[in-house]
Design an enzyme around this catalytic site. Structure first.
Site, PDB file in Angstrom:
ATOM      1  N   TRP A 123       2.446 -71.232 -17.171  1.00 51.05           N
ATOM      2  CA  TRP A 123       3.309 -70.294 -16.449  1.00 51.05           C
ATOM      3  C   TRP A 123       3.029 -70.418 -14.954  1.00 51.05           C
ATOM      4  O   TRP A 123       1.938 -70.121 -14.476  1.00 51.05           O
ATOM      5  CB  TRP A 123       3.053 -68.872 -16.938  1.00 51.05           C
ATOM      6  CG  TRP A 123       3.990 -67.844 -16.378  1.00 51.05           C
ATOM      7  CD1 TRP A 123       3.645 -66.809 -15.563  1.00 51.05           C
ATOM      8  CD2 TRP A 123       5.387 -67.735 -16.593  1.00 51.05           C
ATOM      9  NE1 TRP A 123       4.754 -66.060 -15.258  1.00 51.05           N
ATOM     10  CE2 TRP A 123       5.843 -66.607 -15.877  1.00 51.05           C
ATOM     11  CE3 TRP A 123       6.325 -68.475 -17.313  1.00 51.05           C
ATOM     12  CZ2 TRP A 123       7.178 -66.216 -15.872  1.00 51.05           C
ATOM     13  CZ3 TRP A 123       7.647 -68.088 -17.308  1.00 51.05           C
ATOM     14  CH2 TRP A 123       8.064 -66.969 -16.593  1.00 51.05           C
ATOM     15  N   PRO A 124       4.012 -70.855 -14.152  1.00 53.94           N
ATOM     16  CA  PRO A 124       3.762 -71.165 -12.738  1.00 53.94           C
ATOM     17  C   PRO A 124       3.466 -69.954 -11.855  1.00 53.94           C
ATOM     18  O   PRO A 124       2.921 -70.110 -10.766  1.00 53.94           O
ATOM     19  CB  PRO A 124       5.049 -71.859 -12.290  1.00 53.94           C
ATOM     20  CG  PRO A 124       6.096 -71.379 -13.224  1.00 53.94           C
ATOM     21  CD  PRO A 124       5.396 -71.137 -14.537  1.00 53.94           C
ATOM     22  N   TYR A 125       3.801 -68.752 -12.301  1.00 54.87           N
ATOM     23  CA  TYR A 125       3.619 -67.563 -11.468  1.00 54.87           C
ATOM     24  C   TYR A 125       2.359 -66.776 -11.827  1.00 54.87           C
ATOM     25  O   TYR A 125       2.153 -65.677 -11.349  1.00 54.87           O
ATOM     26  CB  TYR A 125       4.840 -66.647 -11.600  1.00 54.87           C
ATOM     27  CG  TYR A 125       6.126 -67.402 -11.410  1.00 54.87           C
ATOM     28  CD1 TYR A 125       6.491 -67.877 -10.152  1.00 54.87           C
ATOM     29  CD2 TYR A 125       6.953 -67.694 -12.490  1.00 54.87           C
ATOM     30  CE1 TYR A 125       7.661 -68.600  -9.981  1.00 54.87           C
ATOM     31  CE2 TYR A 125       8.118 -68.410 -12.324  1.00 54.87           C
ATOM     32  CZ  TYR A 125       8.465 -68.862 -11.070  1.00 54.87           C
ATOM     33  OH  TYR A 125       9.605 -69.574 -10.895  1.00 54.87           O
ATOM     34  N   SER A 126       1.533 -67.352 -12.666  1.00 56.66           N
ATOM     35  CA  SER A 126       0.372 -66.658 -13.199  1.00 56.66           C
ATOM     36  C   SER A 126      -0.872 -66.797 -12.319  1.00 56.66           C
ATOM     37  O   SER A 126      -1.058 -67.803 -11.636  1.00 56.66           O
ATOM     38  CB  SER A 126       0.056 -67.217 -14.586  1.00 56.66           C
ATOM     39  OG  SER A 126      -1.088 -66.610 -15.124  1.00 56.66           O
ATOM     40  N   THR A 127      -1.717 -65.796 -12.396  1.00 56.00           N
ATOM     41  CA  THR A 127      -3.037 -65.879 -11.765  1.00 56.00           C
ATOM     42  C   THR A 127      -4.046 -66.493 -12.725  1.00 56.00           C
ATOM     43  O   THR A 127      -5.226 -66.600 -12.401  1.00 56.00           O
ATOM     44  CB  THR A 127      -3.531 -64.477 -11.346  1.00 56.00           C
ATOM     45  OG1 THR A 127      -3.609 -63.643 -12.505  1.00 56.00           O
ATOM     46  CG2 THR A 127      -2.621 -63.872 -10.290  1.00 56.00           C
TER      47      THR A 127
END
Length: 50
Positions: free
Chosen positions: A20-24
């Site tokens: 997931w590219p928006y994950s921390t």
């Protein structure tokens, strides 16, 4: 924290939390909280997320 990182997998947006590219998630892997392959096996899929 588990719920936040597994939610995109649960809803079918990605195959693994690390995708997931928006994950921390990658930051937490760097800190040693999670392994890079966390969320891949049945142990996570079988958890009660409600």
């Amino acid at each position: 924290m588990d719920y936040i990182h597994y939610n995109p997998v649960k809803h079918g947006y990605v195959a693994q939390a690390r995708d997931w590219p928006y994950s921390t998630f990658p930051r937490w892997v760097e800190r040693g909280v999670y392994t890079e392959d966390w969320g891949v096996g049945n142990d996570v899929r079988d958890m009660n997320w409600e």
